[in-house]
Design an enzyme around this catalytic site. Sequence first.
Site, mmCIF file in Angstrom:
data_model
loop_
_atom_site.group_PDB
_atom_site.id
_atom_site.type_symbol
_atom_site.label_atom_id
_atom_site.label_comp_id
_atom_site.label_asym_id
_atom_site.label_seq_id
_atom_site.Cartn_x
_atom_site.Cartn_y
_atom_site.Cartn_z
ATOM 1 N N SER A 80 0.842 -1.209 -0.124
ATOM 2 C CA SER A 80 -0.174 -0.130 -0.198
ATOM 3 C C SER A 80 1.002 1.201 0.004
ATOM 4 O O SER A 80 2.096 1.133 0.483
ATOM 5 C CB SER A 80 -0.881 0.054 1.146
ATOM 6 N N TYR B 3 -1.567 -1.058 10.145
ATOM 7 C CA TYR B 3 -1.653 -1.290 8.796
ATOM 8 C C TYR B 3 -0.351 -0.782 8.202
ATOM 9 O O TYR B 3 0.282 -1.413 7.578
ATOM 10 C CB TYR B 3 -3.058 -0.778 8.218
HETATM 11 P P1 NDP Z 1 -11.347 -6.417 0.072
HETATM 12 O O1 NDP Z 1 -11.516 -6.366 1.396
HETATM 13 O O2 NDP Z 1 -12.027 -5.852 -0.845
HETATM 14 O O3 NDP Z 1 -10.717 -7.686 -0.417
HETATM 15 C C1 NDP Z 1 -9.972 -8.509 0.329
HETATM 16 C C2 NDP Z 1 -9.568 -9.771 -0.254
HETATM 17 O O4 NDP Z 1 -8.599 -10.303 0.652
HETATM 18 C C3 NDP Z 1 -10.838 -10.809 -0.313
HETATM 19 O O5 NDP Z 1 -10.679 -11.695 -1.340
HETATM 20 C C4 NDP Z 1 -10.822 -11.587 0.930
HETATM 21 O O6 NDP Z 1 -11.278 -12.876 0.653
HETATM 22 C C5 NDP Z 1 -9.240 -11.619 0.880
HETATM 23 N N1 NDP Z 1 -8.607 -12.064 2.454
HETATM 24 C C6 NDP Z 1 -8.822 -11.146 3.530
HETATM 25 N N2 NDP Z 1 -8.519 -11.743 4.519
HETATM 26 C C7 NDP Z 1 -8.328 -13.084 4.201
HETATM 27 C C8 NDP Z 1 -7.919 -14.461 4.782
HETATM 28 N N3 NDP Z 1 -7.458 -14.201 6.224
HETATM 29 N N4 NDP Z 1 -7.624 -15.398 4.132
HETATM 30 C C9 NDP Z 1 -7.633 -15.452 2.875
HETATM 31 N N5 NDP Z 1 -8.221 -14.440 2.102
HETATM 32 C C10 NDP Z 1 -8.398 -13.202 2.776
HETATM 33 O O7 NDP Z 1 -9.787 -5.539 0.016
HETATM 34 P P2 NDP Z 1 -9.093 -4.923 -1.120
HETATM 35 O O8 NDP Z 1 -9.487 -5.621 -2.563
HETATM 36 O O9 NDP Z 1 -9.351 -3.519 -1.275
HETATM 37 O O10 NDP Z 1 -7.658 -5.092 -0.834
HETATM 38 C C11 NDP Z 1 -6.593 -5.848 -1.430
HETATM 39 C C12 NDP Z 1 -5.282 -5.930 -1.203
HETATM 40 O O11 NDP Z 1 -4.999 -4.406 -1.465
HETATM 41 C C13 NDP Z 1 -5.083 -5.775 0.344
HETATM 42 O O12 NDP Z 1 -3.806 -6.127 0.597
HETATM 43 C C14 NDP Z 1 -5.092 -4.278 0.786
HETATM 44 O O13 NDP Z 1 -4.279 -3.961 1.859
HETATM 45 C C15 NDP Z 1 -4.396 -3.474 -0.328
HETATM 46 N N6 NDP Z 1 -4.888 -2.173 -0.721
HETATM 47 C C16 NDP Z 1 -6.051 -1.674 -0.812
HETATM 48 C C17 NDP Z 1 -6.295 -0.683 -1.047
HETATM 49 C C18 NDP Z 1 -7.669 -0.086 -1.404
HETATM 50 O O14 NDP Z 1 -7.896 1.195 -1.287
HETATM 51 N N7 NDP Z 1 -8.758 -0.725 -1.596
HETATM 52 C C19 NDP Z 1 -5.340 0.566 -1.077
HETATM 53 C C20 NDP Z 1 -4.020 -0.174 -0.702
HETATM 54 C C21 NDP Z 1 -3.740 -1.442 -0.584
HETATM 55 P P3 NDP Z 1 -12.386 -13.435 1.587
HETATM 56 O O15 NDP Z 1 -13.485 -12.150 1.567
HETATM 57 O O16 NDP Z 1 -12.850 -14.561 0.941
HETATM 58 O O17 NDP Z 1 -12.092 -13.515 3.159
#
Ligand code: NDP
Length: 237
Positions: free
Chosen positions: A132, A146
């Site tokens: 991030s 975070y």
């Molecule tokens: P979402 O919350 O929309 O999606 C998160 C994804 O990660 C889901 O597919 C979820 O799966 C999976 N996930 C979360 N926890 C687990 C776990 N314990 N085991 C397996 N899978 C898991 O997040 P984003 O798409 O927004 O974010 C994705 C990445 O991008 C993250 O690393 C986040 O920190 C990073 N990011 C996002 C930003 C943003 O503004 N959106 C900005 C900067 C970085 P499930 O629902 O099946 O548990």
Amino acid sequence: MSDFQGKSVLVLGGSRGIGAAIVRRFASDGAKVVFTYNGSREAAEQLAADTGTSAVATDSSDRDAVIARVRDSGPLDILVVNAGIAVFGDALDIDPDEIDRLIRINVSTPYHASVEAARQMPEGGRIIVIGSVNGDRMPIPGMASYALSKSALQGMARGLARDFGPRGITINIVQPGPIDTDANPEDGPMRELMHSFMAIKRHGRPEEVAGMVAWLAGPEAGFVTGAMHTIDGAFGA
Ligand code: NDP
């Protein structure tokens, strides 16, 4: 456009948001894609059916389960570690167990998954971890854990690039700014504050992040490793 025909890809955390866009991108470019999910079984199964990919349940907070998943999916050409969570609130009040779980998902699992993937990866293998811009800049209170976790990925990539470079395997961090997903919806309460930091005053789209991941995974990026790649509308500039 990159072509990933026949390449074996594992996306950790692919059921929703940025991870789902990455799954779609590799699948449409011809790769054989497996992705993990934890809580969103229905979304994962729907995505798998839509894209011809495989969804498997694996909790990224469980180190040994992730290591086994990576091992059993190998040899991988491309590993993408996308799963990540945020914990918000006053640092003095947050349950320490919540912080430790965040560190397991956001730091420990990316490390162990990357190392396990590299064991079997062929020359030319690619590891891409979603960090991030908050690894560089944290302009708001309540998200220190975070920021800590995303900064830690930077050191990990610098170090593992040295370990894996001699085998032609690259490792890079993609650092998004605000991206329109369930975790950070563009119509959410933080919209105006976040856009005030940015030169391009909108949230990014998951597909834009997937495009950067695809370039890093492709043949043009073989000399790119141990580096951070920010895609943030100048949030951190
Ligand atoms: P979402 O919350 O929309 O999606 C998160 C994804 O990660 C889901 O597919 C979820 O799966 C999976 N996930 C979360 N926890 C687990 C776990 N314990 N085991 C397996 N899978 C898991 O997040 P984003 O798409 O927004 O974010 C994705 C990445 O991008 C993250 O690393 C986040 O920190 C990073 N990011 C996002 C930003 C943003 O503004 N959106 C900005 C900067 C970085 P499930 O629902 O099946 O548990």
